[in-house]
Design an enzyme around this catalytic site. Structure first.
Site, PDB file in Angstrom:
ATOM      1  CD  GLU A 101      -2.828   1.257   0.398  1.00 55.75           C
ATOM      2  OE1 GLU A 101      -2.417   1.468  -0.760  1.00 55.75           O
ATOM      3  OE2 GLU A 101      -4.139   1.561   0.857  1.00 55.75           O
ATOM      4  CG  ASP A 102      -1.104   4.924  -1.138  1.00 51.77           C
ATOM      5  OD1 ASP A 102      -1.582   4.309  -0.356  1.00 51.77           O
ATOM      6  OD2 ASP A 102      -1.517   5.675  -2.136  1.00 51.77           O
ATOM      7  CG  ASP A 105      -4.465   9.521   6.632  1.00 56.15           C
ATOM      8  OD1 ASP A 105      -3.857  10.014   7.075  1.00 56.15           O
ATOM      9  OD2 ASP A 105      -5.403  10.049   5.801  1.00 56.15           O
ATOM     10  CG  PHE A 154      -2.684  15.664   0.990  1.00 55.54           C
ATOM     11  CD1 PHE A 154      -3.598  14.605   1.348  1.00 55.54           C
ATOM     12  CD2 PHE A 154      -2.539  15.938  -0.512  1.00 55.54           C
ATOM     13  CE1 PHE A 154      -4.327  13.921   0.625  1.00 55.54           C
ATOM     14  CE2 PHE A 154      -3.046  14.955  -1.418  1.00 55.54           C
ATOM     15  CZ  PHE A 154      -4.132  14.145  -0.749  1.00 55.54           C
ATOM     16  NE  ARG A 167      -3.041   7.958  -9.124  1.00 53.03           N
ATOM     17  CZ  ARG A 167      -3.983   7.792  -8.024  1.00 53.03           C
ATOM     18  NH1 ARG A 167      -3.123   7.453  -6.985  1.00 53.03           N
ATOM     19  NH2 ARG A 167      -5.212   8.042  -7.802  1.00 53.03           N
TER      20      ARG A 167
END
Ligand code: IMP
Length: 182
Positions: A101-102, A105, A154, A167
């Site tokens: 996963e990136d 959060d 962010f 991206r």
């Protein structure tokens, strides 16, 4: 000329730093999964850059599969609602699974993914995340492998987007607030 870099407040991790850290994590995975032929599950689309580089840095035999779940859309805040858009192609019964996963959060997404995959009787399910944003955690879940910690900002690049853009930045950076508040 238009450049994504103009929208960054700062660069947190350069491509060189990302590459070096991924090599270390790949080594750990090689050691932990030797002879286990893990299925490496990419969570689309945010993990694609990380996934492609991580898997090429590994030397043990692995298999690839992909899942897609509903994401942020154009907002920068998670709603807690998670929906599957694309499921795995094959059964994972008796197999070792590594979710790639990136970013973790709030934790809603990985909590949902882990619980969903566990109902299918795999031998094990672990999480490998590029980034961890601990300050924002709502659900008590942790990645088993993490490349970098980030603060409550962010971030975009290296797979991570804002409104589907950024991206393809090769670095990870903090987006200027005016880009998403305007
Ligand atoms: P969670 O369910 O709140 O843990 O959020 C997971 C998803 O939200 C990630 O897979 C990302 O796609 C997205 N996300 C969370 N924080 C960021 C960020 O700082 N930049 C870009 N996407 C993010």
């Amino acid at each position: 000329m238009e450049s994504m870099y103009n929208d960054l407040e700062k660069v947190l991790f350069t491509k060189e730093q990302i590459d070096a850290r991924i090599k270390e994590v790949a080594k750990e995975l090689d050691k932990d999964y030797e002879g286990k032929r893990p299925i490496m599950v990419s969570i689309l689309k945010g993990s694609i850059m990380f996934y492609a580089d991580l898997l090429r840095a590994m030397t043990i035999k692995t298999e690839m599969d992909f899942m897609a779940i509903s994401s942020y859309g154009n907002a920068t805040k998670s709603s807690g609602e998670v929906k599957m858009i694309k499921d795995l192609d094959r059964s994972i019964e008796g197999r070792h699974i590594v979710i790639v996963e990136d970013i973790v959060d709030t934790g809603y997404t990985l909590n949902y993914l882990k619980a969903t995959l566990k109902t299918r009787n795999p031998a094990s399910v672990k999480i490998c995340a590029l980034l961890n944003k601990q300050e924002r955690r709502v659900v008590d879940i942790a990645a088993d492998y993490t490349c970098f910690e980030v603060g409550d900002e962010f971030v975009v690049g290296y797979g991570l987007d804002y409104a589907q853009i950024y991206r393809n930045l090769p670095v990870i950076g903090v987006l200027k607030k005016e880009v998403y508040s305007s």
